[in-house]
Design an enzyme around this catalytic site. Structure first.
Site, PDB file in Angstrom:
ATOM      1  N   ASP A  82      -9.340  21.520 -12.927  1.00 35.69           N
ATOM      2  CA  ASP A  82     -10.776  21.253 -12.914  1.00 35.69           C
ATOM      3  C   ASP A  82     -11.223  20.683 -14.257  1.00 35.69           C
ATOM      4  O   ASP A  82     -11.996  19.726 -14.308  1.00 35.69           O
ATOM      5  CB  ASP A  82     -11.546  22.549 -12.638  1.00 35.69           C
ATOM      6  CG  ASP A  82     -11.166  23.163 -11.300  1.00 35.69           C
ATOM      7  OD1 ASP A  82     -10.777  22.396 -10.397  1.00 35.69           O
ATOM      8  OD2 ASP A  82     -11.260  24.392 -11.156  1.00 35.69           O
ATOM      9  N   GLY A 118       0.829  -1.200   0.000  1.00 38.58           N
ATOM     10  CA  GLY A 118       0.000   0.000   0.000  1.00 38.58           C
ATOM     11  C   GLY A 118       0.862   1.248   0.000  1.00 38.58           C
ATOM     12  O   GLY A 118       2.081   1.160   0.124  1.00 38.58           O
ATOM     13  N   THR A 135       5.627  -0.544   8.401  1.00 42.83           N
ATOM     14  CA  THR A 135       6.755  -0.784   9.295  1.00 42.83           C
ATOM     15  C   THR A 135       6.272  -0.907  10.734  1.00 42.83           C
ATOM     16  O   THR A 135       6.703  -1.786  11.487  1.00 42.83           O
ATOM     17  CB  THR A 135       7.763   0.371   9.183  1.00 42.83           C
ATOM     18  OG1 THR A 135       8.006   0.631   7.810  1.00 42.83           O
ATOM     19  CG2 THR A 135       9.062   0.024   9.879  1.00 42.83           C
ATOM     20  N   GLU A 171     -13.262  29.593  -5.966  1.00 39.41           N
ATOM     21  CA  GLU A 171     -13.450  28.597  -4.902  1.00 39.41           C
ATOM     22  C   GLU A 171     -14.877  28.635  -4.358  1.00 39.41           C
ATOM     23  O   GLU A 171     -15.461  27.587  -4.056  1.00 39.41           O
ATOM     24  CB  GLU A 171     -12.454  28.809  -3.770  1.00 39.41           C
ATOM     25  CG  GLU A 171     -10.975  28.718  -4.172  1.00 39.41           C
ATOM     26  CD  GLU A 171     -10.627  27.419  -4.858  1.00 39.41           C
ATOM     27  OE1 GLU A 171     -11.218  26.371  -4.519  1.00 39.41           O
ATOM     28  OE2 GLU A 171      -9.754  27.436  -5.755  1.00 39.41           O
ATOM     29  N   GLY A 177       1.785   2.785   8.028  1.00 35.84           N
ATOM     30  CA  GLY A 177       1.963   1.888   9.158  1.00 35.84           C
ATOM     31  C   GLY A 177       2.436   0.485   8.840  1.00 35.84           C
ATOM     32  O   GLY A 177       2.289  -0.405   9.671  1.00 35.84           O
ATOM     33  N   PRO A 184       2.921   4.631   0.896  1.00 33.68           N
ATOM     34  CA  PRO A 184       3.857   4.820   2.003  1.00 33.68           C
ATOM     35  C   PRO A 184       3.252   5.614   3.165  1.00 33.68           C
ATOM     36  O   PRO A 184       2.322   6.399   2.979  1.00 33.68           O
ATOM     37  CB  PRO A 184       5.015   5.604   1.362  1.00 33.68           C
ATOM     38  CG  PRO A 184       4.436   6.242   0.152  1.00 33.68           C
ATOM     39  CD  PRO A 184       3.356   5.320  -0.335  1.00 33.68           C
TER      40      PRO A 184
HETATM   41  P1  ADP Z   1       5.152   2.613   5.947  1.00 36.87           P
HETATM   42  O1  ADP Z   1       6.040   1.555   6.449  1.00 36.87           O
HETATM   43  O2  ADP Z   1       3.775   2.136   5.569  1.00 36.87           O
HETATM   44  O3  ADP Z   1       5.730   3.474   4.868  1.00 36.87           O
HETATM   45  P2  ADP Z   1       5.457   3.629   8.625  1.00 36.87           P
HETATM   46  O4  ADP Z   1       4.945   2.478   9.389  1.00 36.87           O
HETATM   47  O5  ADP Z   1       6.934   3.772   8.557  1.00 36.87           O
HETATM   48  O6  ADP Z   1       4.876   3.648   7.143  1.00 36.87           O
HETATM   49  O7  ADP Z   1       4.806   4.953   9.182  1.00 36.87           O
HETATM   50  C1  ADP Z   1       5.533   6.143   9.319  1.00 36.87           C
HETATM   51  C2  ADP Z   1       5.048   6.912  10.525  1.00 36.87           C
HETATM   52  O8  ADP Z   1       3.734   7.413  10.305  1.00 36.87           O
HETATM   53  C3  ADP Z   1       4.936   6.068  11.754  1.00 36.87           C
HETATM   54  O9  ADP Z   1       6.136   6.037  12.457  1.00 36.87           O
HETATM   55  C4  ADP Z   1       3.830   6.757  12.538  1.00 36.87           C
HETATM   56  O10 ADP Z   1       4.336   7.853  13.246  1.00 36.87           O
HETATM   57  C5  ADP Z   1       2.931   7.281  11.456  1.00 36.87           C
HETATM   58  N1  ADP Z   1       1.853   6.348  11.157  1.00 36.87           N
HETATM   59  C6  ADP Z   1       1.578   5.826   9.932  1.00 36.87           C
HETATM   60  N2  ADP Z   1       0.507   5.015   9.979  1.00 36.87           N
HETATM   61  C7  ADP Z   1       0.087   5.014  11.253  1.00 36.87           C
HETATM   62  C8  ADP Z   1      -0.974   4.354  11.947  1.00 36.87           C
HETATM   63  N3  ADP Z   1      -1.812   3.547  11.305  1.00 36.87           N
HETATM   64  N4  ADP Z   1      -1.089   4.582  13.264  1.00 36.87           N
HETATM   65  C9  ADP Z   1      -0.262   5.395  13.898  1.00 36.87           C
HETATM   66  N5  ADP Z   1       0.761   6.033  13.314  1.00 36.87           N
HETATM   67  C10 ADP Z   1       0.945   5.869  12.007  1.00 36.87           C
HETATM   68 ZN    ZN Z   2     -11.042  25.003  -9.216  1.00 38.29          ZN
END
Ligand code: ADP
Ligand code: ZN
Length: 588
Positions: free
Chosen positions: A491, A190, A197, A414, A195, A192
């Protein structure tokens, strides 16, 4: 260049050096031998120019004609003094030693320079860096992961899927008794920052096992075989540790569909991927090791990675919806001094398409802004500023540079979007309208959130077209046809896209028929249909535009009110918009 060629090259190098040494030695030992007595007599005749003293049992002697001899080394204490007294030059280190050391040094340096040149050429100057990174696998292990599921907001399905793995890591035997085959690998995919990682870490944290993190990009751009060796090393380390979670971020970097590499690193990538596949099929199911991989896109991965026994579980990690956004906001604002006036629900609504990371970033920016103005709590104004920082770079500092007329046009543009939305699609939310430009150049900003639904209806799509062109319509009504601006660029693009889909794919208009025009094109029928479609779409769009203009003309007093408020406040939210609408009578 592959491994074999490299080895061959090394062998050639060694052979060349050895043979040069050999030839030199033969040449060296060709000097004529004279007995010590002969030497003494030559010395007496003052025919000796220089003597090279050495530790060995022979010494070299240079006579005045420039010829080199060898003779026995007398190894006498005062031999050197005796020579010096006779006016003979003495060199302590032997002749051959001198030459050999020079030659040796030259070869040594030459070889190193050559190798460095060769290696740096091969890996684009990253040679030394990558050598250092070889042991990176050991550095990325985290033993005591504190992250738990409660630290991950939203992602309910993903959490559920991962929750099952916790017990599997903790009690692998329980499952193997039943002959259950549990996944060794799970792919989280999904956009970046949502969450992936975090979830992988939470899995390690909940199961209480070490967390090994590497990135797919660490394995490319290195010398042949190193990537594969790193993979083996990583798994070896992990296995020695016992139960653990191995996290491979950006797995697409090493697991792209094979044969698609045109960057010359194809060989290397294949080797690395093969090593990964081998390692993954190599460990037993009851070892309690789970490999979690992350990627933005699943469709670019090599199928071999997705087969059973490898990464056979695929979990999508999507952008958060409004409730999930609220959860993320709550989670990340818990440790921040938020003012009571801040309505996180409202912010969650306004942050459509924000990723978790962007939300976190926004709260952080808001805290910085609050600190800058030395406020003891974070207020709505701070969050507003942070919002624009995150969506469109920094808010333009010097607003005076923006022409008043420009501001007015933007305000009406707008306001046009907002008003038409409120009239024809009241289910949609106009979360925020602004005329504050960003450094990225966007003139204004307005958002509408269509209710979540699987399909769009014809009238919804037509409404979206009308909402899109309402900005331009407002410009034209208020400022005249000659003063319309390029601000409607996006638009018009959006409106055209929707209309084309309705005509070409969804078969939504009687005049263009229940047909898929992409397939018609494939059958080379475009000679007849191209012109027809363009003509039809133009007419359709014109009719939408006329309708929108009529609607705005009928409600021009409301449009004025919204634009005025925008000019005064620069940004208005949905509540304020609704207030204006309730105070003034609008007609459909
Ligand atoms: P990915 O690995 O999907 O690119 P990460 O897990 O590294 O993203 O997320 C980066 C940061 O964004 C996390 O350290 C956190 O601070 C925030 N974050 C992203 N998704 C969430 C979530 N579902 N809940 C809480 N924090 C999140
Ligand atoms: Zn517009």
């Amino acid at each position: 260049m592959n491994k074999k060629k490299k080895i061959l090259l090394m062998v050639v190098l060694v052979v060349v050096v050895a043979s040069i040494m050999f030839v030199y030695n033969i040449y060296n030992n060709q000097h004529e031998y004279i007995t010590y007595n002969e030497f003494i007599s030559q010395l007496g005749k003052q025919k000796i120019d220089k003597v090279y003293l050495s530790e060995g049992d022979k010494i070299k002697v240079l006579d005045k004609d420039g010829t080199l001899f060898i003779t026995d080394n007398p190894r006498k204490q005062d031999f050197k003094e005796m020579l010096l007294l006779k006016g003979v030059a003495v060199q302590e280190k032997g002749y051959e030693f001198q030459i050999q050391s020079i030659l040796g040094t030259v070869f040594f340096i030459g070889t190193i320079v050559f190798l460095m040149y060769y290696l740096s050429k091969r890996s684009g100057g990253m040679a030394s860096n990558n050598i250092l990174k070889m042991s990176s696998a050991e550095k990325t292990v985290q033993d005591n992961v504190q992250i738990k599921f409660e630290d991950v907001a939203g992602n309910y399905e993903a959490k559920q899927s991962i929750r099952e793995l916790i017990d599997f890591i903790k009690n692998p035997d329980k499952y193997s008794v039943y002959g259950a085959r549990l996944p060794r690998g799970i792919i989280l995919y999904g956009p970046p920052g949502n969450g992936k990682t975090l979830l992988a870490k939470a899995l390690a944290g909940e199961a209480g096992v070490p967390f090994y993190a590497v990135s797919g990009s660490d394995f490319v751009q290195v010398y042949v075989g190193v990537g594969a060796a790193r993979i083996r090393n990583l798994f070896k380390k992990a296995r020695q540790a016992g139960k653990c979670v191995i996290f491979i971020d950006e797995i697409d970097a090493l697991g792209k569909k094979r044969g698609s590499g045109t960057d010359g690193a194809g060989d290397e990538k294949d080797q690395t991927l093969n090593a990964l596949l081998t390692e993954m099929s190599g460990f037993n199911e009851n070892e309690g090791i789970v490999v979690v991989a992350a990627t933005n896109r699943l469709d670019t991965l090599d199928e071999a990675l997705l087969r059973p026994g490898r990464f056979d579980r695929h979990v999508e990690i999507r952008l958060p919806d409004v409730n999930e956004r609220l959860e993320v906001l709550k989670l990340h604002s818990a440790n921040k001094p938020l003012s009571d006036k801040v309505d996180l629900k409202e912010i969650a609504k306004q942050t459509v398409y924000f990723s978790g990371a962007q939300l976190e970033n926004m709260l952080n920016e808001a805290a910085i802004v609050a600190a800058e103005r030395e406020s003891h709590e974070i207020d709505m104004v701070d969050l507003d500023k942070a919002f624009y920082k995150v969506v469109a770079g920094d808010e333009k500092k010097d607003r005076s540079t923006i022409d008043m007329q420009d501001r007015k046009i933007t305000a009406y543009h707008e306001a046009g979007h907002a008003l038409v939305t409120k009239i024809i699609a009241p289910d949609n939310t106009v979360s925020k309208i602004t005329i504050i430009p960003s450094t990225k150049g966007a003139g204004g900003f307005s958002m509408n959130i269509p209710p979540d639904r699987m399909y769009s209806t014809k009238s919804e799509m037509e409404n979206n077209i009308k909402i899109s062109i309402a900005g331009r319509a407002a410009e034209e009504i208020v400022f005249g046809e000659q003063n319309i601006t390029s601000g409607a660029y996006n638009d018009i693009e959006k409106a055209t896209d929707i209309l084309m889909n309705m005509v070409k794919r969804f078969g939504m208009y009687r005049d263009t028929g229940l047909l898929n025009y992409d397939i018609m094109y494939k059958n080379s029928l475009h000679v007849n249909i191209d012109g027809d479609i363009v003509k039809y779409c133009k007419e359709r769009m014109q009719s939408f535009y006329t309708q929108v203009k009529a609607l705005l003309n009928k409600n021009i007093h409301v449009l004025d009110k919204i634009a005025e408020k925008l000019l005064a406040k620069e940004t208005i939210n949905e509540k304020e918009l609704n207030e204006i609408l309730s105070q003034t009578k609008k007609s459909a």
